[in-house]
Design a protein around this motif. Structure first.
Motif: not given
Length: 223
Positions: A3-10, A123-126, A139-147
């Motif tokens: 969340q911090k990275l999202l705001l910083h990049v924005e 901004r829409a994602e935040r 997804g189910g099979g393998q852990p997803q990297k946080p996007r």
């Protein structure tokens, strides 16, 4: 952390956008004065040299944002930011040649448009996270990297871009009915058209990459 990275990049993209808007405005002013004077006066040569330096600084900033987007596991956003940085470098090279024509202005306008598209998506994602703090299900099979943003946000941006480029191509065809021969195009217009064709190809390539990622995630879900 995400969340911090999202705001910083924005916030950083907003700063970059405002800087680019000022560069665009200065380019238009220099171009208008050079046309009026019939040449680049010593004052204008100094101004366009300074402007090229400002554009180089903006390109460096864009590359640093590209790295942050890579870390945020949003490959399409990262690729778009890299394209923006490359376009900024192109503009700088043209300015150093004292070229402020329609071709340069077209690139500058497109840089602003894409920065606004990225900013709107972030901004829409935040806003979505504020309304629904739960992260999107992976997804189910393998852990997803946080996007930094979910796949649909990247896909939506590409679809908007595709529609915009299609509209631009149509406008160009209406302006020049005998476009295939290109005989009626001057050098600047040919450069604009060739760039438009390249952009359509680049966007199609990113769409293919997005489809591959979607299929891969679907495969993980089925495991």
């Amino acid at each position: 952390q995400n969340q911090k990275l999202l705001l910083h990049v924005e916030q950083e993209i907003e700063k970059l956008l405002q800087k680019q808007i000022k560069i665009n405005q200065k380019t238009l002013a220099i171009d208008a004065e050079a046309r009026e004077e019939g040449t680049f006066t010593s004052k204008l040569r100094r101004q366009v040299r300074d402007l090229a330096r400002n554009q180089d600084e903006a390109a460096t900033h864009a590359l640093s944002l590209n790295e942050k987007l890579v870390k945020g596991h949003v490959p399409i956003f990262a690729a778009v930011m890299k394209q923006i940085a490359e376009d900024m470098e192109k503009v700088s090279k043209e300015l150093k040649r004292r070229n402020t024509d329609e071709f340069v202005q077209e690139i500058e306008e497109d840089i602003v448009r894409r920065l606004k598209d990225l900013l709107a998506a972030l901004r829409a994602e935040r806003k979505r996270r504020q309304e629904d703090p739960q992260p999107p299900q992976g997804g189910g099979g393998q852990p997803q990297k946080p996007r930094l943003v979910p796949i649909p946000a990247e896909l939506e941006m590409l679809l908007r871009r595709q529609e915009y480029l299609r509209s631009k191509h149509l406008q160009f065809q209406q302006r020049f009915p005998n476009l295939r021969s290109r005989e009626e195009l001057n050098r600047t217009q040919r450069r604009i058209y060739e760039r438009l064709s390249q952009q359509q190809g680049d966007n199609a390539r990113l769409m293919d990459e997005m489809r591959k990622e979607l299929f891969q995630n679907q495969g993980n879900d089925n495991k």
